[in-house]
Design an enzyme around this catalytic site. Structure first.
Site, PDB file in Angstrom:
ATOM      1  N   CYS A 108      43.263  44.831  37.650  1.00 51.29           N
ATOM      2  CA  CYS A 108      43.905  43.487  37.564  1.00 51.29           C
ATOM      3  C   CYS A 108      45.152  43.597  38.172  1.00 51.29           C
ATOM      4  O   CYS A 108      45.814  43.233  39.442  1.00 51.29           O
ATOM      5  CB  CYS A 108      44.550  42.611  36.235  1.00 51.29           C
ATOM      6  SG  CYS A 108      43.740  41.529  35.954  1.00 51.29           S
ATOM      7  N   ALA A 136      43.529  44.295  42.102  1.00 51.21           N
ATOM      8  CA  ALA A 136      42.971  42.333  42.560  1.00 51.21           C
ATOM      9  C   ALA A 136      44.533  42.008  42.642  1.00 51.21           C
ATOM     10  O   ALA A 136      44.699  41.047  44.181  1.00 51.21           O
ATOM     11  CB  ALA A 136      43.346  42.084  41.947  1.00 51.21           C
ATOM     12  N   GLU A 137      45.802  42.018  41.893  1.00 54.30           N
ATOM     13  CA  GLU A 137      46.920  41.505  41.825  1.00 54.30           C
ATOM     14  C   GLU A 137      47.574  42.215  43.590  1.00 54.30           C
ATOM     15  O   GLU A 137      48.162  41.459  44.334  1.00 54.30           O
ATOM     16  CB  GLU A 137      47.822  41.091  41.152  1.00 54.30           C
ATOM     17  CG  GLU A 137      49.738  40.791  41.633  1.00 54.30           C
ATOM     18  CD  GLU A 137      50.289  40.276  40.462  1.00 54.30           C
ATOM     19  OE1 GLU A 137      51.567  39.756  40.066  1.00 54.30           O
ATOM     20  OE2 GLU A 137      49.515  39.954  39.224  1.00 54.30           O
ATOM     21  N   SER A 138      47.493  43.451  43.512  1.00 58.17           N
ATOM     22  CA  SER A 138      48.361  43.754  45.545  1.00 58.17           C
ATOM     23  C   SER A 138      47.609  43.237  46.323  1.00 58.17           C
ATOM     24  O   SER A 138      48.229  43.040  47.617  1.00 58.17           O
ATOM     25  CB  SER A 138      48.191  45.494  44.153  1.00 58.17           C
ATOM     26  OG  SER A 138      48.793  45.613  43.507  1.00 58.17           O
ATOM     27  N   SER A 198      49.008  39.886  47.383  1.00 62.69           N
ATOM     28  CA  SER A 198      50.211  39.630  47.093  1.00 62.69           C
ATOM     29  C   SER A 198      50.184  40.529  48.779  1.00 62.69           C
ATOM     30  O   SER A 198      51.518  39.482  49.404  1.00 62.69           O
ATOM     31  CB  SER A 198      50.807  40.081  46.013  1.00 62.69           C
ATOM     32  OG  SER A 198      50.484  39.821  45.213  1.00 62.69           O
TER      33      SER A 198
END
Length: 142
Positions: A58, A61-63, A66
């Protein structure tokens, strides 16, 4: 910042140095609003059973979502902040590197959504995630 991540076109003022990405060994190798790619070692990012931690997937993925969102937001003089993430973990990984590839699902003026596919070294899908970011006015001085 490593040489590989320095070559990636990150948003203005963004660096991976001394961040969670740096701590987890995430190396951004490609970055644009249309595609963001990075690798992450499994070693050091595992849960107690020795498997890649779902939270690490996660973070990857978020990095990536973003970074893509921030590159898109810059065209509007805005910054991106994550407002939602979900992930499905498909298979376990015990060693090596995983690679995340983020591609846009939606690029708007106020929100973005990216799909991120995380694969292992055999190109087997490990995780599928989606992140939505809100695009907000850039803080003064940014």
């Amino acid at each position: 910042m490593s040489d590989e991540s320095a070559a990636a076109e990150l948003p203005p003022g963004m660096s991976t140095e001394n961040t969670l990405l740096d701590l987890m060994g995430i190396v951004v190798t490609e970055a644009s609003a249309e595609r963001v790619v990075a690798t992450m070692p499994v070693k050091g990012n595992v849960q107690p059973y020795g498997l890649l931690h779902g939270g690490a997937s996660c973070v990857l993925a978020e990095s990536l979502g973003s970074i893509g969102s921030a590159l898109h937001a810059a065209a509007y003089g805005k910054v991106a902040v994550g407002v939602d993430i979900n992930a499905t973990h498909h298979r376990a990984v015990r060693e090596g590197l995983v690679t995340g590839v983020a591609t846009p699902v939606y690029l708007g003026r106020t929100t973005t959504s990216y799909e991120i596919v995380v694969t292992d070294e055999r190109d087997k899908r490990v995780c599928t995630a989606r992140i939505t970011c809100q695009l907000i006015p850039a803080p003064p001085g940014s």
